[in-house]
Structures are given as structure tokens and as C-alpha cells.
Design an enzyme around this catalytic site. Sequence first.
Site, PDB file in Angstrom:
ATOM      1  CB  SER A  18      -2.517   7.418  -3.624  1.00  0.00           C
ATOM      2  OG  SER A  18      -3.586   7.075  -4.422  1.00  0.00           O
ATOM      3  CB  SER A  20      -6.648   6.921  -5.856  1.00  0.00           C
ATOM      4  OG  SER A  20      -5.976   5.725  -6.479  1.00  0.00           O
ATOM      5  CE  LYS A  69      -4.642  -3.385  -4.462  1.00  0.00           C
ATOM      6  NZ  LYS A  69      -4.247  -3.770  -5.709  1.00  0.00           N
ATOM      7  CG  ASN A  90      -9.606  -2.721  -6.802  1.00  0.00           C
ATOM      8  OD1 ASN A  90     -10.678  -3.024  -6.749  1.00  0.00           O
ATOM      9  ND2 ASN A  90      -9.082  -2.005  -7.775  1.00  0.00           N
ATOM     10  CE1 TYR A 240       1.300   4.579 -10.526  1.00  0.00           C
ATOM     11  CE2 TYR A 240       2.675   6.545 -11.117  1.00  0.00           C
ATOM     12  CZ  TYR A 240       1.642   5.892 -10.203  1.00  0.00           C
ATOM     13  OH  TYR A 240       1.294   6.754  -9.134  1.00  0.00           O
TER      14      TYR A 240
HETATM   15  P1  NAP Z   1       2.699  -7.857  -3.109  1.00  0.00           P
HETATM   16  O1  NAP Z   1       1.642  -8.509  -2.893  1.00  0.00           O
HETATM   17  O2  NAP Z   1       3.705  -7.392  -2.124  1.00  0.00           O
HETATM   18  O3  NAP Z   1       3.844  -8.835  -4.142  1.00  0.00           O
HETATM   19  C1  NAP Z   1       4.987  -8.405  -4.534  1.00  0.00           C
HETATM   20  C2  NAP Z   1       5.620  -9.497  -5.467  1.00  0.00           C
HETATM   21  O4  NAP Z   1       6.712  -9.283  -6.110  1.00  0.00           O
HETATM   22  C3  NAP Z   1       5.591 -11.109  -5.014  1.00  0.00           C
HETATM   23  O5  NAP Z   1       5.282 -11.980  -6.085  1.00  0.00           O
HETATM   24  C4  NAP Z   1       7.240 -11.097  -4.506  1.00  0.00           C
HETATM   25  O6  NAP Z   1       7.664 -12.368  -4.616  1.00  0.00           O
HETATM   26  C5  NAP Z   1       7.700 -10.429  -5.786  1.00  0.00           C
HETATM   27  N1  NAP Z   1       8.846  -9.701  -5.449  1.00  0.00           N
HETATM   28  C6  NAP Z   1       9.265  -8.552  -4.442  1.00  0.00           C
HETATM   29  N2  NAP Z   1      10.633  -8.249  -4.486  1.00  0.00           N
HETATM   30  C7  NAP Z   1      11.243  -9.060  -5.554  1.00  0.00           C
HETATM   31  C8  NAP Z   1      12.667  -9.115  -5.977  1.00  0.00           C
HETATM   32  N3  NAP Z   1      13.575  -8.490  -5.376  1.00  0.00           N
HETATM   33  N4  NAP Z   1      12.787 -10.060  -7.068  1.00  0.00           N
HETATM   34  C9  NAP Z   1      11.659 -10.750  -7.678  1.00  0.00           C
HETATM   35  N5  NAP Z   1      10.580 -10.627  -7.218  1.00  0.00           N
HETATM   36  C10 NAP Z   1      10.289  -9.817  -5.927  1.00  0.00           C
HETATM   37  O7  NAP Z   1       2.554  -6.497  -4.240  1.00  0.00           O
HETATM   38  P2  NAP Z   1       1.378  -6.446  -4.964  1.00  0.00           P
HETATM   39  O8  NAP Z   1       0.181  -5.886  -4.417  1.00  0.00           O
HETATM   40  O9  NAP Z   1       1.358  -7.629  -5.967  1.00  0.00           O
HETATM   41  O10 NAP Z   1       2.047  -5.299  -6.081  1.00  0.00           O
HETATM   42  C11 NAP Z   1       2.964  -5.389  -7.107  1.00  0.00           C
HETATM   43  C12 NAP Z   1       3.345  -4.282  -7.876  1.00  0.00           C
HETATM   44  O11 NAP Z   1       2.021  -3.977  -8.756  1.00  0.00           O
HETATM   45  C13 NAP Z   1       3.314  -2.926  -6.913  1.00  0.00           C
HETATM   46  O12 NAP Z   1       4.403  -2.502  -7.050  1.00  0.00           O
HETATM   47  C14 NAP Z   1       2.198  -2.126  -7.286  1.00  0.00           C
HETATM   48  O13 NAP Z   1       2.550  -0.466  -7.598  1.00  0.00           O
HETATM   49  C15 NAP Z   1       1.825  -2.812  -8.974  1.00  0.00           C
HETATM   50  N6  NAP Z   1       0.272  -2.475  -8.879  1.00  0.00           N
HETATM   51  C16 NAP Z   1      -0.081  -1.499  -9.928  1.00  0.00           C
HETATM   52  C17 NAP Z   1      -1.280  -1.333  -9.975  1.00  0.00           C
HETATM   53  C18 NAP Z   1      -2.015  -0.602 -11.430  1.00  0.00           C
HETATM   54  O14 NAP Z   1      -3.177  -0.060 -11.035  1.00  0.00           O
HETATM   55  N7  NAP Z   1      -1.009   0.094 -11.953  1.00  0.00           N
HETATM   56  C19 NAP Z   1      -2.219  -1.981  -9.310  1.00  0.00           C
HETATM   57  C20 NAP Z   1      -2.130  -3.056  -8.290  1.00  0.00           C
HETATM   58  C21 NAP Z   1      -0.609  -3.077  -8.173  1.00  0.00           C
HETATM   59  P3  NAP Z   1       7.774 -13.198  -3.668  1.00  0.00           P
HETATM   60  O15 NAP Z   1       6.138 -14.009  -3.408  1.00  0.00           O
HETATM   61  O16 NAP Z   1       8.653 -14.192  -3.583  1.00  0.00           O
HETATM   62  O17 NAP Z   1       7.780 -12.478  -2.069  1.00  0.00           O
END
Ligand code: NAP
Length: 299
Positions: A18, A20, A69, A90, A240
Site C-alpha cells: 500500500s 497510503s 470494504k 473505504n 496503476y
Molecule cells: P473485486 O471486488 O475483487 O472485483 C474484481 C472485478 O474484476 C470483478 O468484476 C471480477 O469479475 C473482475 N475480474 C476478476 N478477474 C477477471 C478476469 N480474469 N477477467 C475479467 N474480469 C475479471 O475487486 P475491486 O475492489 O473491485 O478492485 C478492482 C481493481 O480496482 C483492483 O485491482 C484495485 O487495485 C483497483 N482499485 C483502485 C483504486 C484506486 O484508488 N486507484 C481504488 C479501488 C480499487 P467477476 O464478478 O466475474 O468475478
Amino acid sequence: MSTSFVPYGVIGNPIAHSQSPWIHAQFAKQTGINMTYEAIECKPDNFADTVKKLRKQKYAGFNVTVPFKHEAFELADTQAPRAKLAQAANTLAWQVPEGKKKAILYADNTDGAGFIRDLMFTAGFTFGGEQVLLLGAGGAAAGVLGSLIAVAAAGITIANRTKEKAQKLVENHLTWSNMHSVALHACSLDDVLYENEVNQSLPEKYALVINATSSSLAGEVLTIPTSLTKPDAMFYDLMYGEKAKPFLEAAAAQEFRHRTRDGLGMLVEQAALSFALWHGVRPNTAPVLAELRAMVNAK
Ligand code: NAP
């Protein structure tokens, strides 16, 4: 005179990676606020107990990341409307309600507002009746959807590997989207990865494509056919650095006018909004993002 430093932290699993703690240390230095902020790894089934234990140690608030979360949202005594929309939080803070003595746990979600701030104010993207494609329906997609609706995209398609989760996200946001006259549509990821009757019937092409999936962690690159996007479309990956590169580089290779951006700015903006909630002062994000960008690029 002794100056006490109030403890804060980010809870997640894994959490060692992280950024953060570094970001909040910069904000604290900039604003002169006495706080500590550390990364706290928590076992998957131990979130509520961890929060309780740390509260006894005088922690005043937390950021919360994967996979807690939703649990953070459920644990709170009261939740901000945007956290209710996302069903995820968050940011946690103990606050004393007016006229009461005892602090209660308040949950907020600053991911969506942080994303919009970075997209519009730093990256300069403007909305004017745009169609948006949101890939993913997990916690991050839920966090940004309410804010996207509020800035009045004309329509948002949510495409997810598991279509039912995209449909659920649409259901949860229907009242909000009707209030803003934004049309929501759920489909499977395959419906937008390949040209077919569903996506060819779109009234407008997508001006903004957001990757909120973790597909690149599985080594998969999501490429949207150019027939579905505007020539100058913005491609934004919530991840990122190196992890965002496959999606963004594929989009850039398709068409030289495609614009690309990773989620580092969102990370700094959502942190700044959490900081403001805890301390009542919003830090200047630009120098923090510039320094963090240099650090990430140097890795
Ligand atoms: P999550 O709740 O685990 O959701 C993962 C998502 O990705 C689901 O929609 C899942 O689909 C999909 N997925 C996983 N593997 C896949 C694959 N091989 N092909 C296609 N779709 C796939 O995770 P999250 O909290 O939403 O986070 C997602 C990303 O956003 C993370 O990598 C995180 O680092 C990033 N993020 C960034 C920030 C920022 O401040 N920049 C903030 C929050 C999150 P299914 O529903 O079908 O499993």
C-alpha cells in the site's frame, strides 16, 4: 509541552504494497497535523475484532481496502449516502453526533469522488452527454458508479464477467440514475469484447472506458473493439503503474488519439478526501501525485 500523535491506518489483506501510509505522511507534513498512519494486515475473518481492538488503542479512523470494504460498510453505525449506494466503505471515522457524548462509527466511500476529481480536474475529461463503459462489477466499480451517474453521463454500460453482478449493480443504482436521467445497462464482458448485435445497437460510441476489473492480475488484456469507442476516447484503468499497462497500452496501440490514464491520481484524491473527513482540511494533491508518480515510474 507534549504533542500527541493520533493513530490512523489502512486495513487490508494483502496490504504491504500500500502507498497510503506514504501519501498520508505527505498530507500530514503539508497541513501540520499530528497523526500516525500505518498499513494494518488483517486476517480475512477478523475485520470487526481488529477494528474493535484498535479503537481501544485510540485509533481515530481507517481506510479500508480489499477484501473488507463491504464488511466495513456493514460494521458502521451510520453510513454516508454514497457508501450506501456502493454498499461498501473505504473510510471509517468515529464521530460524536450533535448533542451526544458517545462516538459512533461512521462509514464513507471516497473512491468515486476521488476518481471523478482525478478524471475531470487533473486529466481534464469533460462530460457532455457521453456514453460510458464500465468494465467490472466488484467493489471498485460499485464505488465509482454513483459518482459517474451524478456527473451526468448520458448512459453507462456495466459489463462484467459474471453478468448477474452487473445486473445487481444496476438494480442498486436505479433510483439514483432515474433522478439524474442516466440510462444504465448491464451486460456480460463478452458482449463488449466482441462485436455483436447488442453492442452494435448502441446509440452512441463510448467516450470513456473504465477498467475496474482485476483481469490484468490474471494476465488477461481487455481490448474493446474500436467500432465501439470514439476515436479520442479516454481509457482509464483503476489500477496503476505496471499493472495498468497491458490495458492502457493495448488501447493506445489501437488508435493514436485514444487517451489513457492509470489509477494513481484516483488513489491520491480518494486519500485526500478521507484525510479531509478526518481532519477538516483538504491537502493539496498535485505535489503529492507528482512525487508519487516519479517514485512509481522509478521502480
Ligand atoms: P473485486 O471486488 O475483487 O472485483 C474484481 C472485478 O474484476 C470483478 O468484476 C471480477 O469479475 C473482475 N475480474 C476478476 N478477474 C477477471 C478476469 N480474469 N477477467 C475479467 N474480469 C475479471 O475487486 P475491486 O475492489 O473491485 O478492485 C478492482 C481493481 O480496482 C483492483 O485491482 C484495485 O487495485 C483497483 N482499485 C483502485 C483504486 C484506486 O484508488 N486507484 C481504488 C479501488 C480499487 P467477476 O464478478 O466475474 O468475478
